[in-house]
Design a protein around this motif. Structure first.
Motif, mmCIF file in Angstrom:
data_model
loop_
_atom_site.group_PDB
_atom_site.id
_atom_site.type_symbol
_atom_site.label_atom_id
_atom_site.label_comp_id
_atom_site.label_asym_id
_atom_site.label_seq_id
_atom_site.Cartn_x
_atom_site.Cartn_y
_atom_site.Cartn_z
ATOM 1 N N SER A 87 -23.228 -1.165 1.394
ATOM 2 C CA SER A 87 -23.110 0.094 2.135
ATOM 3 C C SER A 87 -22.627 -0.093 3.571
ATOM 4 O O SER A 87 -22.885 0.745 4.432
ATOM 5 N N VAL A 88 -21.906 -1.173 3.817
ATOM 6 C CA VAL A 88 -21.285 -1.393 5.120
ATOM 7 C C VAL A 88 -19.957 -0.641 5.130
ATOM 8 O O VAL A 88 -19.184 -0.699 4.168
ATOM 9 N N LYS A 89 -19.699 0.091 6.228
ATOM 10 C CA LYS A 89 -18.476 0.869 6.343
ATOM 11 C C LYS A 89 -17.330 -0.016 6.825
ATOM 12 O O LYS A 89 -17.455 -0.730 7.811
ATOM 13 N N HIS A 90 -16.201 0.075 6.120
ATOM 14 C CA HIS A 90 -14.983 -0.625 6.512
ATOM 15 C C HIS A 90 -13.920 0.435 6.774
ATOM 16 O O HIS A 90 -13.680 1.299 5.930
ATOM 17 N N SER A 91 -13.270 0.356 7.932
ATOM 18 C CA SER A 91 -12.243 1.343 8.237
ATOM 19 C C SER A 91 -11.022 1.113 7.359
ATOM 20 O O SER A 91 -10.662 -0.017 7.048
ATOM 21 N N MET A 92 -10.422 2.202 6.960
ATOM 22 C CA MET A 92 -9.210 2.148 6.149
ATOM 23 C C MET A 92 -8.026 2.507 7.044
ATOM 24 O O MET A 92 -8.135 3.346 7.931
ATOM 25 N N THR A 93 -6.903 1.865 6.806
ATOM 26 C CA THR A 93 -5.707 2.068 7.608
ATOM 27 C C THR A 93 -4.776 3.044 6.902
ATOM 28 O O THR A 93 -4.446 2.851 5.735
ATOM 29 N N LYS A 94 -4.348 4.070 7.632
ATOM 30 C CA LYS A 94 -3.444 5.053 7.050
ATOM 31 C C LYS A 94 -2.012 4.535 7.083
ATOM 32 O O LYS A 94 -1.567 3.968 8.070
ATOM 33 N N LYS A 95 -1.298 4.744 5.987
ATOM 34 C CA LYS A 95 0.100 4.375 5.872
ATOM 35 C C LYS A 95 0.862 5.539 5.250
ATOM 36 O O LYS A 95 0.274 6.416 4.633
ATOM 37 N N ASP A 96 2.167 5.514 5.409
ATOM 38 C CA ASP A 96 3.006 6.480 4.701
ATOM 39 C C ASP A 96 2.991 6.133 3.221
ATOM 40 O O ASP A 96 2.819 4.972 2.836
ATOM 41 N N TRP A 97 3.207 7.138 2.373
ATOM 42 C CA TRP A 97 3.208 6.945 0.933
ATOM 43 C C TRP A 97 4.206 5.864 0.515
ATOM 44 O O TRP A 97 3.876 4.960 -0.246
ATOM 45 N N ASP A 98 5.435 5.947 1.017
ATOM 46 C CA ASP A 98 6.466 4.973 0.644
ATOM 47 C C ASP A 98 6.086 3.562 1.092
ATOM 48 O O ASP A 98 6.320 2.588 0.381
ATOM 49 N N LEU A 114 -8.243 -1.273 1.401
ATOM 50 C CA LEU A 114 -8.444 -0.956 2.812
ATOM 51 C C LEU A 114 -7.316 -0.145 3.442
ATOM 52 O O LEU A 114 -7.287 0.009 4.660
ATOM 53 N N ASP A 115 -6.396 0.366 2.661
ATOM 54 C CA ASP A 115 -5.411 1.266 3.223
ATOM 55 C C ASP A 115 -5.200 2.453 2.286
ATOM 56 O O ASP A 115 -5.587 2.428 1.131
ATOM 57 N N TYR A 116 -4.617 3.509 2.847
ATOM 58 C CA TYR A 116 -4.511 4.757 2.097
ATOM 59 C C TYR A 116 -3.338 5.589 2.603
ATOM 60 O O TYR A 116 -2.794 5.341 3.683
ATOM 61 N N ALA A 117 -2.998 6.580 1.831
ATOM 62 C CA ALA A 117 -2.018 7.598 2.218
ATOM 63 C C ALA A 117 -2.510 8.938 1.688
ATOM 64 O O ALA A 117 -3.153 9.001 0.634
ATOM 65 N N ILE A 118 -2.215 9.978 2.426
ATOM 66 C CA ILE A 118 -2.517 11.325 1.949
ATOM 67 C C ILE A 118 -1.215 11.911 1.433
ATOM 68 O O ILE A 118 -0.199 11.918 2.130
ATOM 69 N N ARG A 119 -1.264 12.364 0.195
ATOM 70 C CA ARG A 119 -0.080 12.946 -0.439
ATOM 71 C C ARG A 119 -0.519 14.165 -1.230
ATOM 72 O O ARG A 119 -1.378 14.063 -2.106
ATOM 73 N N ASN A 120 0.083 15.304 -0.910
ATOM 74 C CA ASN A 120 -0.257 16.571 -1.535
ATOM 75 C C ASN A 120 -1.748 16.849 -1.359
ATOM 76 O O ASN A 120 -2.207 16.986 -0.245
ATOM 77 N N THR A 121 -2.517 16.905 -2.417
ATOM 78 C CA THR A 121 -3.939 17.242 -2.319
ATOM 79 C C THR A 121 -4.840 16.046 -2.624
ATOM 80 O O THR A 121 -5.991 16.221 -3.006
ATOM 81 N N ARG A 122 -4.305 14.830 -2.446
ATOM 82 C CA ARG A 122 -5.078 13.637 -2.787
ATOM 83 C C ARG A 122 -4.997 12.578 -1.699
ATOM 84 O O ARG A 122 -4.022 12.504 -0.962
ATOM 85 N N ILE A 123 -6.035 11.753 -1.672
ATOM 86 C CA ILE A 123 -6.034 10.535 -0.875
ATOM 87 C C ILE A 123 -5.796 9.390 -1.852
ATOM 88 O O ILE A 123 -6.585 9.195 -2.783
ATOM 89 N N TYR A 124 -4.720 8.661 -1.661
ATOM 90 C CA TYR A 124 -4.386 7.511 -2.516
ATOM 91 C C TYR A 124 -4.741 6.228 -1.788
ATOM 92 O O TYR A 124 -4.430 6.074 -0.610
ATOM 93 N N THR A 125 -5.379 5.309 -2.484
ATOM 94 C CA THR A 125 -5.633 3.989 -1.913
ATOM 95 C C THR A 125 -4.435 3.095 -2.220
ATOM 96 O O THR A 125 -3.718 3.300 -3.202
ATOM 97 N N GLY A 126 -4.238 2.087 -1.371
ATOM 98 C CA GLY A 126 -3.115 1.173 -1.565
ATOM 99 C C GLY A 126 -3.225 0.389 -2.854
ATOM 100 O O GLY A 126 -2.229 0.119 -3.509
ATOM 101 N N LYS A 127 -4.419 0.043 -3.203
ATOM 102 C CA LYS A 127 -4.676 -0.678 -4.451
ATOM 103 C C LYS A 127 -5.697 0.132 -5.245
ATOM 104 O O LYS A 127 -6.568 0.773 -4.664
ATOM 105 N N THR A 128 -5.590 0.071 -6.548
ATOM 106 C CA THR A 128 -6.561 0.754 -7.394
ATOM 107 C C THR A 128 -7.876 -0.012 -7.335
ATOM 108 O O THR A 128 -7.902 -1.221 -7.533
#
Length: 174
Positions: A87-98, A114-128
């Motif tokens: 339950s330790v919080k790790h910050s995620m880095t925002k990136k563009d979808w591409d 540890l990274d993500y993009a917001i696209r349409n109505t979802r938050i996508y993580t860089g890795k599944t």
């Protein structure tokens, strides 16, 4: 201030009007003014800020739906965190979808993305993610619509003069 009080005040400012159709239309204009002019405007007030909302990222799924009341992310760099097994919080880095796709591809996996993009109505993580994870998300949220009742909302509580003046100007100009 309640929605009914705000509408009473507006009706008084319109020359002590008492028409129910005008009152109902004024409420609709107030809802529209709040939704379009205030909540989609350039400046977001502090009272619409939600901190550390919990979202559940399902194992083997690369995205989670944005909250239904999501307007936009906070302007600060750290608005999304992922919790590890302790339950330790790790910050995620925002990136563009591409950039996210180019960086990781579409088949990459991780137990702690540890990274993500917001696209349409979802938050996508860089890795599944390979395990279910909790995300903590801070963002600006929409408020409930004003009603012609004894109920209030955040705009009528903290900025009643703004929503009343804006609604009054719209109605008076129509």
């Amino acid at each position: 201030m309640t929605g009914a009080q705000a509408l009473d005040l507006l009706m008084a400012r319109f020359g002590n009007r008492a028409q129910t159709a005008l009152r109902a239309n004024t409420r609709l204009e107030m809802v529209q003014f709040q939704s379009i002019m205030l909540e989609k405007g350039p400046v977001m007030p502090w009272f619409l800020q939600t901190n550390d909302a919990s979202l559940t990222l399902t194992a083997n799924v690369q995205y989670v739906a944005l909250p239904s009341d999501f307007l936009r992310e906070l302007s600060d760099e750290y608005s999304l965190f992922i919790l590890d097994d302790s339950s330790v919080k790790h910050s995620m880095t925002k990136k563009d979808w591409d950039e996210l796709l180019a960086w990781h591809g579409s088949a990459a996996t991780s137990n702690l993305p540890l990274d993500y993009a917001i696209r349409n109505t979802r938050i996508y993580t860089g890795k599944t993610t390979t395990v279910a994870r909790t995300l903590k998300f801070s963002y600006f949220n929409s408020d409930t619509a004003p009603a012609d009742s004894t109920a209030t909302n955040l705009w009528l509580t903290h900025a009643s003069d703004l929503i009343i003046a804006g609604t009054g100007e719209v109605v008076a100009n129509k």
